[in-house]
Design a protein around this motif. Sequence first.
Motif, PDB file in Angstrom:
ATOM      1  N   LEU A  78      52.198  31.909  22.334  1.00 52.67           N
ATOM      2  CA  LEU A  78      52.472  32.338  23.473  1.00 52.67           C
ATOM      3  C   LEU A  78      50.682  31.826  24.678  1.00 52.67           C
ATOM      4  O   LEU A  78      51.220  31.365  25.467  1.00 52.67           O
ATOM      5  CB  LEU A  78      52.159  34.046  23.969  1.00 52.67           C
ATOM      6  CG  LEU A  78      53.189  33.952  23.294  1.00 52.67           C
ATOM      7  CD1 LEU A  78      53.044  36.064  23.740  1.00 52.67           C
ATOM      8  CD2 LEU A  78      54.743  34.278  23.912  1.00 52.67           C
TER       9      LEU A  78
ATOM     10  N   CYS B 114      56.437  31.928  27.074  1.00 50.49           N
ATOM     11  CA  CYS B 114      56.419  34.003  27.506  1.00 50.49           C
ATOM     12  C   CYS B 114      57.313  33.814  28.257  1.00 50.49           C
ATOM     13  O   CYS B 114      57.611  34.523  28.559  1.00 50.49           O
ATOM     14  CB  CYS B 114      55.093  33.529  28.314  1.00 50.49           C
ATOM     15  SG  CYS B 114      53.710  33.609  28.130  1.00 50.49           S
TER      16      CYS B 114
ATOM     17  N   VAL C  89      56.410  39.495  26.572  1.00 53.25           N
ATOM     18  CA  VAL C  89      54.987  39.270  26.449  1.00 53.25           C
ATOM     19  C   VAL C  89      54.099  40.729  25.947  1.00 53.25           C
ATOM     20  O   VAL C  89      52.948  40.301  25.108  1.00 53.25           O
ATOM     21  CB  VAL C  89      55.296  38.205  27.988  1.00 53.25           C
ATOM     22  CG1 VAL C  89      53.400  38.266  27.575  1.00 53.25           C
ATOM     23  CG2 VAL C  89      56.130  37.349  27.849  1.00 53.25           C
TER      24      VAL C  89
END
Length: 588
Positions: A467, A492, A513
């Motif tokens: 991420l 993401c 996320v």
Amino acid sequence: MTLDEPLNSYPATLTDRLVKWAIEKPNQVFLSMRQDDGSLTELTYADTLKRVEAIATALISRDLPADRPIVMLSENDIETALFVLGALHAGVPYAPVSPAYSLLSTDYLKLKGVFDLLDPPLIFAADGARYGRAIRAVARPGVEVVTVFNHLSDPASTPFETLLNSTDKQAVERAHAAIRPETVAKILFTSGTTGSPKGVIYPHLMMSSQREQVAQTFAFTIDEPAVMVDWLPWHHTFGGTQNFGTALYSGGSLRIDTGRPTQELVGPTVQNLREVAPTLYLNTPQGFATLLPYFRREPELRRNFFSRLKLIYYGGASLPYHLWDELDRMAIETIGARIMITSGLGCTEAGPVPASANWDPERVPLVGLPVPGVEIKVAPVQGKFEFRLKGPCVTPGYWKNPELTKAAFDEDGFYRTGDSVRFIEPGRPEKGLRFDGRLAENFKIASGTWVHVAELRERAIAALAPLVLDAVITAPDRDFLGVIVFPNMDACRNLAGLHEEASDDEVLTAPAVVEQLQNGLDLLARSATGAASRILRLSVTSEPATLDTGELTDKRTISQKAVLQRRLGVLQSLYSEPAGRGVFIARA
């Protein structure tokens, strides 16, 4: 530390290679560029040399003083390339300046500092409309301005095409023959993230020797001339010295890419890679992250990209493991084999690759070994080893700044880079070096304990993968550590599972996320060995670090200091009690 392999002979000037290829393969395309209207401009080596000799003639006729370099206010394009080559061929020094100083600044302080230092007798600006206001703000009255289009009336500008009207071959040959190794070729400015930009002197010796050093390190670029697609800016050494120079030195071809490594601006890059199959490809980690979604979606693009590729070279201290993994996987799926992915370490002052790894680093970010002709010293400083350099590719100093020049070199004449390194295998220097951070970026927390930023940054990126693309550790003199992270928006979005039109803020606050970022932060806190390695808070920023803001350095690494100086609001949010909105706090 040096290699046993000696540095081979190299041409006196870089444009000797242009003459060589214009004779040996006059009809091969050297420069190409897809224009805004979709048309394609191509120049062969013969075409290029013809125009370069005309520009050199025009510059020689102006009798420009050697101690006042030309200033170039332009982005990468065909005309800028020709003007650069014309100046090099005539032995006229020039200085490419960051467009941000003209286009993003409102006070023009950095641009004014550059003009005060150089006092240019001539200015080149491809687009008079875009750069006119900045020129009027900082240029001396009466200075000549050369423009390609949107010519200026105040001050009056000389149309670029008039420089192509005539050629005096004898005058050009005399001027070219007069160039000496120590003759200044260009002045390249550092990013100025810690003060005024410094003017690094590039003699012709520095530019030519570094091209031969790279050629010997990656010999396939001579065996098979380089085919390149490149967007990296020419006012920085990675794009303007390394990439442009490699294409010319090897007798290859360069597609000038007007794209940028962001979701909004990457379109031209993708189109260029649909059309041109590179033999080597150089980019930043952000650039690779931006391209990977297109490679996933377009099998034909992926096949074209990998079809002739011999090397992927990234700029910066490290390529996140998940990006490396995906590039490897895609190459195997597409052509049945991995492509070597590697990097090195350098700086503006060493033009720019004095050390590199030319073997398979197996997904480990390496500095590697010195290239031929370079001597490396690893000097103990603050409990680390500073990376110091000596060789023909190292600058003699800073333009009109003898004090700064003296301070930049140690007692043995080695340039002090400010980078720290460590041996891959202690006691076996032949195995090479690893990057160990910027000495200036390490800091003490309130307890007086040193924080070694590079090690902690690597841990943070690994814990938060895929991420996160990059991270900045915060902050000096605080009671605890935090981290500002730059997200990999593609990863993401994949995790968030939202509709395609979802905003970045919606993606970054999606439950999946948020949960994964929180788990990564918790892991970092639990695995720490003390306060100087324990990250307790995290903030996500959707605004990328860029060269134009100074948050990316000329080496395409994050400038810790610039990010902390520029994002005071984020710092305040991280350290306020209670923490600001959106700040993640490690769970005990």
